[in-house]
Design a protein around this motif. Structure first.
Motif, mmCIF file in Angstrom:
data_model
loop_
_atom_site.group_PDB
_atom_site.id
_atom_site.type_symbol
_atom_site.label_atom_id
_atom_site.label_comp_id
_atom_site.label_asym_id
_atom_site.label_seq_id
_atom_site.Cartn_x
_atom_site.Cartn_y
_atom_site.Cartn_z
ATOM 1 N N SER A 168 84.720 32.184 31.553
ATOM 2 C CA SER A 168 83.783 33.311 31.487
ATOM 3 C C SER A 168 84.525 34.629 31.324
ATOM 4 O O SER A 168 85.428 34.956 32.095
ATOM 5 C CB SER A 168 82.950 33.341 32.771
ATOM 6 N N GLY A 169 84.130 35.401 30.282
ATOM 7 C CA GLY A 169 84.719 36.711 30.061
ATOM 8 C C GLY A 169 86.097 36.706 29.447
ATOM 9 O O GLY A 169 86.750 37.741 29.346
ATOM 10 N N GLN A 195 85.056 35.164 25.249
ATOM 11 C CA GLN A 195 83.742 34.521 25.237
ATOM 12 C C GLN A 195 82.986 35.085 24.031
ATOM 13 O O GLN A 195 82.868 36.301 23.895
ATOM 14 C CB GLN A 195 83.027 34.853 26.544
ATOM 15 N N HIS A 251 84.266 39.022 32.855
ATOM 16 C CA HIS A 251 83.365 38.263 33.723
ATOM 17 C C HIS A 251 82.639 39.132 34.743
ATOM 18 O O HIS A 251 81.708 38.658 35.405
ATOM 19 C CB HIS A 251 84.172 37.216 34.500
ATOM 20 N N THR A 258 80.271 41.431 36.864
ATOM 21 C CA THR A 258 78.811 41.599 36.792
ATOM 22 C C THR A 258 78.377 42.890 37.478
ATOM 23 O O THR A 258 77.262 43.012 37.965
ATOM 24 C CB THR A 258 78.096 40.403 37.451
ATOM 25 N N ASP A 291 76.513 43.621 33.339
ATOM 26 C CA ASP A 291 77.127 42.417 32.780
ATOM 27 C C ASP A 291 77.203 42.573 31.257
ATOM 28 O O ASP A 291 76.169 42.564 30.578
ATOM 29 C CB ASP A 291 76.279 41.196 33.167
ATOM 30 N N TYR A 348 78.184 40.586 28.917
ATOM 31 C CA TYR A 348 77.678 39.435 28.157
ATOM 32 C C TYR A 348 76.140 39.429 28.162
ATOM 33 O O TYR A 348 75.505 39.190 27.131
ATOM 34 C CB TYR A 348 78.204 38.124 28.765
#
Length: 482
Positions: free
Chosen positions: A327-328, A331, A459, A461, A473, A475
């Protein structure tokens, strides 16, 4: 409950006043967490001095005080243990309290500027796939086999490390992979742990707000390898000039990995696309889902660790091909409109350059690369103009924005990034303080086949502004917008 004299074993003690045959229930280094019959360790931190909270700890039920400086007034029935170094004492006490769990499994530490999270997390994935009960202590997540916990630091405090390791031992975990940060080493959080192996990834400009000089930063990393026992292995990236430095005084068995030079574990990139990497590792070809030369290094290191821990070569390569990106960490996805979005934690000059060079090596040259990037507040200021220069050199368009400004003025941070931009690249630069608005602007500028890189937070948040953490976040936002 544990007897005080037992958990003081191997602690460098200056003097003891009071009984050491009493029982304690818990260890605390934050007075707010003290319970009846606690042992309280007073540490001298960067912000707070725990010695100022000794009386508060005693009020809350602490019966043993471990400190570097004794209070002027000693209270009857309280045991005072004066030590040379409270950080070191806490680490050894925690290890003893939890019955030295690191000696009952194979603990592998991964250190370096970039790649720690990816290597640790993917080793966890690989050994899970190979059928082993496995643990992970990382920036992103902590896993006790399949049970996950949120992580707050790259290297947790000594008490938490040993608590999690103890839980792992209790359920029969065979291997644990742990990120080892320079802060964690310097603050003695890893002291008292028995490592079965150590991995060095690379060393680039980072954390100079804390370590002051690059040499100090390097030597702190080196001290981790200096402390490895003869029974352990030390695996280093020999393409990095500091790889040899890490091995200079280690007692551990020495191994190397590389893409450019001869090494025990040698990799070569055969193909590099957005769909993945085709690698040759020690004369074996493997297709992986990860992207970029930086991930090629990570994958060769993972193969090396798996080999040193006894995994069969064919099995390792099979599992290597199944690993998913962390994650991150690069990605990415492609929107319905054909825009590729990449989210990456790159928050150092080297990491940002690696990610942008990877994108530029993959693209055909007809697409725009639009980079959204900022720098954290209350952190190493020297890297800000360097990151500004790299982003503007290697992107078609750059939007400087806020990262986690913390208590600093976000516009000042952006100004410092802009100071590194060369005059011929000024026309590429936009500055938008609001990070969400910056990402939204990038999506408006992007056309079919263009690539948006959102760098720095990966990653995470949250966004921290003036000491307040708010949900944020990258993403989540880019997927909503695209």
């Amino acid at each position: 409950m544990k007897i005080v004299k037992d958990i003081l074993y191997k602690v460098s003690i200056h003097s003891v006043q009071g009984r050491t045959d009493k029982l304690i229930n818990t260890i605390a280094f934050d007075s707010r967490e003290v319970q009846p019959n606690s042992l309280f360790v007073a540490q001298k931190g960067l912000v707070f001095d725990g010695h100022k909270f000794i009386s508060k700890a005693i009020e809350l039920g602490a019966t043993v005080i471990v400190c570097e400086d004794l209070p002027e007034t000693l209270i009857e029935n309280i045991t005072y243990v004066k030590v040379d170094d409270s950080n070191s004492a806490l680490a050894i006490i925690a290890s003893n309290f939890y019955e030295n769990p690191s000696s009952k499994l194979k603990l592998i530490g991964i250190t370096g500027t970039n790649g720690k999270t990816t290597i640790a997390t993917l080793l966890y994935q690989l050994f899970q796939k190979a059928g082993y009960k496995t643990g992970l202590l990382s920036t992103v997540k902590i896993f006790v086999d399949k049970q996950s916990y949120d992580a707050t630091h790259t290297t947790p405090n000594s008490v938490l490390i040993n608590k999690y390791l103890s839980e792992m031992v209790a359920i029969g975990v065979d291997y644990c992979f742990m990120e080892v940060s320079s802060h964690g080493i310097h603050q003695k959080r890893t002291e008292g742990l028995q490592f079965a192996g150590g991995v060095f990834t690379n060393l680039t400009h980072d954390h100079l707000d804390y370590h002051k000089t690059f040499i100090e930063y390097r030597d702190v990393k080196k001290s981790f390898f200096d402390s490895l026992p003869k029974s352990a292995f030390a695996l280093v990236n020999i393409d990095d000039k500091n790889g040899e430095v890490m091995l200079q005084n280690t007692k551990a068995k020495k191994y190397s990995y590389a893409l450019k030079t001869m090494a025990n574990y040698k990799g070569k990139i055969l193909e590099n696309q957005f769909s993945g990497l085709l690698l040759n590792i020690n004369d074996n070809e493997v297709w992986t889902k990860l992207i970029g030369s930086f991930n090629a290094y990570n994958l060769v290191a993972i193969y090396g660790v798996a080999s040193l821990l006894g995994l069969d070569s064919t099995e390792s390569l099979t599992h290597l091909s199944e690993l998913e990106s962390v994650s991150g960490r690069f990605q990415h996805f492609i929107s319905k409109e054909g825009v590729t979005a990449v989210i990456d934690y790159a928050h150092t000059p080297d990491a940002l350059q690696n990610v942008l060079e990877t994108i530029n090596n993959i693209r055909t040259g007809n697409e725009q690369v639009i980079t959204v990037v900022g720098c954290g507040g209350n952190r190493d200021k020297a890297k800000r103009p360097v990151m500004g220069r790299i982003a503007s050199q290697l992107s078609s368009q750059v939007i400087f924005t806020s990262d986690n400004p913390r208590s600093e003025d976000p516009q000042t941070i952006i100004n410092e990034m802009e100071s590194g931009v060369e005059p011929h690249n000024f026309k590429k630069i936009l500055s938008i303080l609001d990070r969400k608005q910056a990402i939204k602007t990038a999506t408006k500028l992007a056309k079919k086949q263009d690539i948006i890189l959102i760098a720095g937070k990966g990653h995470e948040t949250y966004q921290e502004i003036k000491g307040v953490r708010m949900h944020f976040d990258d993403y989540e936002i880019i997927t909503q917008l695209l």
